[in-house]
Write a protein that holds these residues in place. Structure first.
Motif, PDB file in Angstrom:
ATOM      1  N   GLY A  68      32.615  50.341 -32.908  1.00 48.86           N
ATOM      2  CA  GLY A  68      31.876  51.810 -33.607  1.00 48.86           C
ATOM      3  C   GLY A  68      32.946  52.593 -33.781  1.00 48.86           C
ATOM      4  O   GLY A  68      34.456  52.358 -32.576  1.00 48.86           O
ATOM      5  N   PRO A  69      32.552  53.860 -33.955  1.00 47.87           N
ATOM      6  CA  PRO A  69      34.093  54.927 -34.340  1.00 47.87           C
ATOM      7  C   PRO A  69      34.245  55.413 -31.873  1.00 47.87           C
ATOM      8  O   PRO A  69      32.499  55.689 -31.830  1.00 47.87           O
ATOM      9  N   GLU A  70      35.061  56.225 -32.076  1.00 43.08           N
ATOM     10  CA  GLU A  70      35.449  56.159 -30.863  1.00 43.08           C
ATOM     11  C   GLU A  70      34.970  58.069 -31.111  1.00 43.08           C
ATOM     12  O   GLU A  70      35.105  58.197 -31.961  1.00 43.08           O
ATOM     13  N   VAL A  71      33.752  58.655 -29.921  1.00 39.24           N
ATOM     14  CA  VAL A  71      33.735  59.865 -29.669  1.00 39.24           C
ATOM     15  C   VAL A  71      33.752  60.270 -28.925  1.00 39.24           C
ATOM     16  O   VAL A  71      34.084  60.348 -27.489  1.00 39.24           O
ATOM     17  N   TYR A  72      33.476  62.157 -28.799  1.00 33.45           N
ATOM     18  CA  TYR A  72      33.184  62.831 -27.688  1.00 33.45           C
ATOM     19  C   TYR A  72      32.155  63.393 -27.148  1.00 33.45           C
ATOM     20  O   TYR A  72      31.347  62.237 -27.453  1.00 33.45           O
ATOM     21  N   ASP A  73      32.659  63.348 -25.620  1.00 31.23           N
ATOM     22  CA  ASP A  73      31.117  63.673 -25.300  1.00 31.23           C
ATOM     23  C   ASP A  73      29.858  64.135 -25.847  1.00 31.23           C
ATOM     24  O   ASP A  73      28.294  63.918 -25.147  1.00 31.23           O
ATOM     25  N   ASN A  74      29.501  65.199 -26.809  1.00 27.55           N
ATOM     26  CA  ASN A  74      28.734  65.782 -27.838  1.00 27.55           C
ATOM     27  C   ASN A  74      28.685  64.792 -28.899  1.00 27.55           C
ATOM     28  O   ASN A  74      27.532  65.273 -30.265  1.00 27.55           O
ATOM     29  N   MET A  75      29.106  63.772 -29.201  1.00 28.82           N
ATOM     30  CA  MET A  75      28.591  62.277 -30.011  1.00 28.82           C
ATOM     31  C   MET A  75      29.535  62.610 -30.960  1.00 28.82           C
ATOM     32  O   MET A  75      29.433  62.370 -32.153  1.00 28.82           O
ATOM     33  N   GLU A  76      30.540  63.777 -31.477  1.00 29.37           N
ATOM     34  CA  GLU A  76      31.568  63.775 -32.422  1.00 29.37           C
ATOM     35  C   GLU A  76      32.733  63.383 -32.836  1.00 29.37           C
ATOM     36  O   GLU A  76      32.987  62.724 -31.330  1.00 29.37           O
ATOM     37  N   THR A  77      32.381  62.672 -33.756  1.00 27.65           N
ATOM     38  CA  THR A  77      33.550  61.138 -33.612  1.00 27.65           C
ATOM     39  C   THR A  77      35.609  62.698 -33.790  1.00 27.65           C
ATOM     40  O   THR A  77      35.092  63.412 -33.503  1.00 27.65           O
ATOM     41  N   MET A  78      36.045  61.225 -33.230  1.00 27.55           N
ATOM     42  CA  MET A  78      37.740  62.436 -33.845  1.00 27.55           C
ATOM     43  C   MET A  78      38.143  63.062 -35.484  1.00 27.55           C
ATOM     44  O   MET A  78      38.595  63.733 -35.291  1.00 27.55           O
ATOM     45  N   VAL A 137      15.507  51.391 -27.372  1.00 33.66           N
ATOM     46  CA  VAL A 137      15.440  52.647 -29.051  1.00 33.66           C
ATOM     47  C   VAL A 137      15.498  53.883 -27.865  1.00 33.66           C
ATOM     48  O   VAL A 137      15.864  54.915 -28.483  1.00 33.66           O
ATOM     49  N   ASP A 138      14.450  54.133 -26.348  1.00 31.88           N
ATOM     50  CA  ASP A 138      14.361  55.200 -26.109  1.00 31.88           C
ATOM     51  C   ASP A 138      15.689  56.314 -25.668  1.00 31.88           C
ATOM     52  O   ASP A 138      15.854  57.208 -25.845  1.00 31.88           O
ATOM     53  N   PHE A 139      16.343  54.877 -25.290  1.00 27.83           N
ATOM     54  CA  PHE A 139      18.144  55.426 -25.565  1.00 27.83           C
ATOM     55  C   PHE A 139      18.656  56.004 -26.433  1.00 27.83           C
ATOM     56  O   PHE A 139      19.970  56.531 -26.710  1.00 27.83           O
ATOM     57  N   VAL A 140      18.671  55.048 -27.759  1.00 29.40           N
ATOM     58  CA  VAL A 140      19.098  55.524 -28.751  1.00 29.40           C
ATOM     59  C   VAL A 140      18.708  57.190 -29.773  1.00 29.40           C
ATOM     60  O   VAL A 140      19.249  57.655 -29.848  1.00 29.40           O
ATOM     61  N   SER A 141      17.129  57.760 -29.277  1.00 29.97           N
ATOM     62  CA  SER A 141      16.493  58.770 -29.597  1.00 29.97           C
ATOM     63  C   SER A 141      17.228  59.501 -28.394  1.00 29.97           C
ATOM     64  O   SER A 141      17.822  60.793 -29.803  1.00 29.97           O
ATOM     65  N   ALA A 142      17.313  59.471 -27.429  1.00 27.22           N
ATOM     66  CA  ALA A 142      18.042  60.214 -26.463  1.00 27.22           C
ATOM     67  C   ALA A 142      19.646  60.974 -26.871  1.00 27.22           C
ATOM     68  O   ALA A 142      20.227  62.349 -27.319  1.00 27.22           O
ATOM     69  N   GLU A 143      20.338  59.934 -26.869  1.00 25.82           N
ATOM     70  CA  GLU A 143      21.872  59.958 -27.410  1.00 25.82           C
ATOM     71  C   GLU A 143      21.687  60.771 -29.357  1.00 25.82           C
ATOM     72  O   GLU A 143      22.288  61.409 -29.434  1.00 25.82           O
ATOM     73  N   SER A 144      20.707  60.520 -30.033  1.00 22.04           N
ATOM     74  CA  SER A 144      20.682  60.824 -31.274  1.00 22.04           C
ATOM     75  C   SER A 144      20.314  62.061 -31.230  1.00 22.04           C
ATOM     76  O   SER A 144      21.042  63.120 -31.921  1.00 22.04           O
ATOM     77  N   GLU A 145      19.436  62.661 -30.261  1.00 23.91           N
ATOM     78  CA  GLU A 145      19.037  63.922 -30.025  1.00 23.91           C
ATOM     79  C   GLU A 145      20.848  64.892 -30.036  1.00 23.91           C
ATOM     80  O   GLU A 145      20.797  65.992 -30.616  1.00 23.91           O
ATOM     81  N   ARG A 146      21.068  64.449 -29.446  1.00 24.64           N
ATOM     82  CA  ARG A 146      22.457  65.124 -28.774  1.00 24.64           C
ATOM     83  C   ARG A 146      23.674  65.382 -29.985  1.00 24.64           C
ATOM     84  O   ARG A 146      23.499  65.989 -30.250  1.00 24.64           O
ATOM     85  N   ALA A 147      23.589  64.178 -30.718  1.00 29.80           N
ATOM     86  CA  ALA A 147      24.634  64.161 -31.907  1.00 29.80           C
ATOM     87  C   ALA A 147      23.937  65.423 -32.728  1.00 29.80           C
ATOM     88  O   ALA A 147      24.353  66.080 -33.521  1.00 29.80           O
ATOM     89  N   GLY A 148      22.172  65.643 -32.983  1.00 29.63           N
ATOM     90  CA  GLY A 148      22.037  66.186 -34.101  1.00 29.63           C
ATOM     91  C   GLY A 148      22.625  66.967 -33.686  1.00 29.63           C
ATOM     92  O   GLY A 148      22.784  68.709 -34.611  1.00 29.63           O
TER      93      GLY A 148
END
Length: 418
Positions: free
Chosen positions: A275-285, A302-313
């Protein structure tokens, strides 16, 4: 066309990211989804077990997705279905196509990649033998059974002990099929322990560890598979072969993040996660391009997917307002015993008090210690019990511990005697 945030994918990751971007103040949010409806893979996951971390109750896949779909109403978030995204440019122009609009482009303030993952096929693992009907990936069989209403076979063998394969062993049994065996190449299972218990042990389905399928036999329809034991290098051991008669072979041999769009945009890919390399806020390079969910690394819940995705949003909405955070960057390196680590980079200047590191161990470890170091200096030690490759681990790391760190951070597993 212009949008503050474009989300690619309306599965659990895309839905959570879009809603978080809306809550973060993004005004025009557009979701592009290639299927005809939202929900992604959850729509065919009719078993329960979803939502225990997120909602404190057991939900089926469609029920879990429905919680997020319901929240879309009244937000003004636009969803375009039957839409295939063709490319993303470095300046965040998204090119897509669908039957209604034809070919169109969207100039995005920020882009969130939430395309999920795909299954490895027979061709990816090179199983020799005939090419009869009756060989499916576990996810394809799940769709035939749960969405299309077709039983894929009467007597099955499962190759691989990934969670989808384990769940399909139970599902096919409940639908009247006989599951002769689950065969796993590694000397340990790659699925969650609860799925091994609930899907194999509860139905007396044997699990052959350190075995693999070495031949597929059949003309029009699969007639049998030949199984052999493998050595420490995963090579079949001559003389250990045995035959299992069956009409169906389900492949549960790994998931791969869906990253053709990511590569096309020139975004660096981590060879460990794919997958893409990301920063802690889920921004790619690539500034302003974020990623979340299984497109970054394959999750087990999927619970962890939701939490991670909210951080990205939330981060995508913040980027639209003020750009990427400034400040010194630190690289994170998976050391001995770890298969990968996410994020791959972090920014010391972030406002939140800690960053959570996600990783998987390479082999089962009943007892060990996670050691975080910068050069010769130990930053953090945490003892852990019963870590397996099938379960993603997480480690909270306080940013105050990184205040004087100016070199790459390495996270290592130190095994202890049980």
């Amino acid at each position: 066309m212009k949008a503050d945030v474009v989300v690619i994918g309306a599965g659990p990751a895309g839905l959570a990211a879009a809603l978080a971007a809306h809550e973060g103040g993004a005004e025009k949010i557009l979701i592009l989804e290639r299927a005809g409806e939202p929900g992604g893979i959850l729509n065919q996951c009719i078993h329960n077990g979803f939502g225990l971390h997120r909602f404190g109750e057991e939900l089926t896949g469609p029920e879990y997705a429905g919680r997020f779909i319901d929240k879309l109403e009244g937000t003004g978030i636009e969803c375009r279905y039957d839409t295939m995204v063709l490319s993303i440019s470095t300046d965040r122009v998204v090119t897509a196509i669908n039957p209604r609009d034809g070919l169109f482009t969207v100039e995005a303030g920020a882009v969130i990649l939430a395309m999920g993952c795909r299954e490895r096929t027979r061709g990816a693992i090179g199983v020799p033998g005939d090419r009869p009907a009756g060989v499916f990936t576990a996810g394809a069989a799940q769709r035939y059974l749960n969405i299309e209403g077709y039983q894929v076979g009467k007597r099955a063998v499962i190759l691989g002990s990934g969670d989808i394969g384990l769940i399909m062993a139970r599902r096919m049994t409940l639908e009247g099929a006989s599951v002769a065996a689950c065969v796993e190449l590694m000397p340990y299972s790659n699925g969650l322990n609860r799925n091994i218990v609930q899907c194999l042990n509860d139905y007396d389905i044997p699990l052959y560890l350190a075995h693999t399928v070495v031949q597929i036999i059949g003309r029009e329809r699969l007639e049998a598979v030949v199984i052999a034991k493998v050595d420490e290098n995963s090579r079949p051991i001559p003389g250990t072969e045995f035959r299992i008669d069956c009409d169906t072979l389900l492949l549960s041999v790994g998931l791969i993040p869906e990253n053709e769009l990511t590569r096309g945009a020139g975004i660096p890919i981590d060879p460990r996660t794919r997958g893409p390399e990301v920063y802690d806020n889920m921004e790619t390079m690539a500034p302003g391009v974020f990623a979340c969910g299984n497109v970054v690394h394959v999750h087990d819940l999927v619970d962890f997917v939701s939490a991670e995705s909210e951080r990205a949003g939330a981060a995508a909405a913040a980027f639209v307002k003020s750009g990427s955070p400034a400040g010194e960057e630190l690289s994170l390196i998976p050391g001995d015993g770890l298969g990968y680590i996410v994020p791959q980079k972090l920014r010391k200047s972030a406002n939140d008090g800690e960053v959570t590191l996600f990783f998987r161990v390479r082999r089962p470890c009943p007892k060990g210690e996670i050691v975080v170091t910068a050069g010769d200096r130990v930053i953090l030690r945490k003892k852990r019990r019963h870590m397996t490759p099938g379960e993603m681990e997480h480690l909270p790391l306080k940013r105050e511990l990184l205040r004087d760190v100016n070199e790459p951070i390495t996270v290592t597993l130190v095994r202890e005697e049980a």
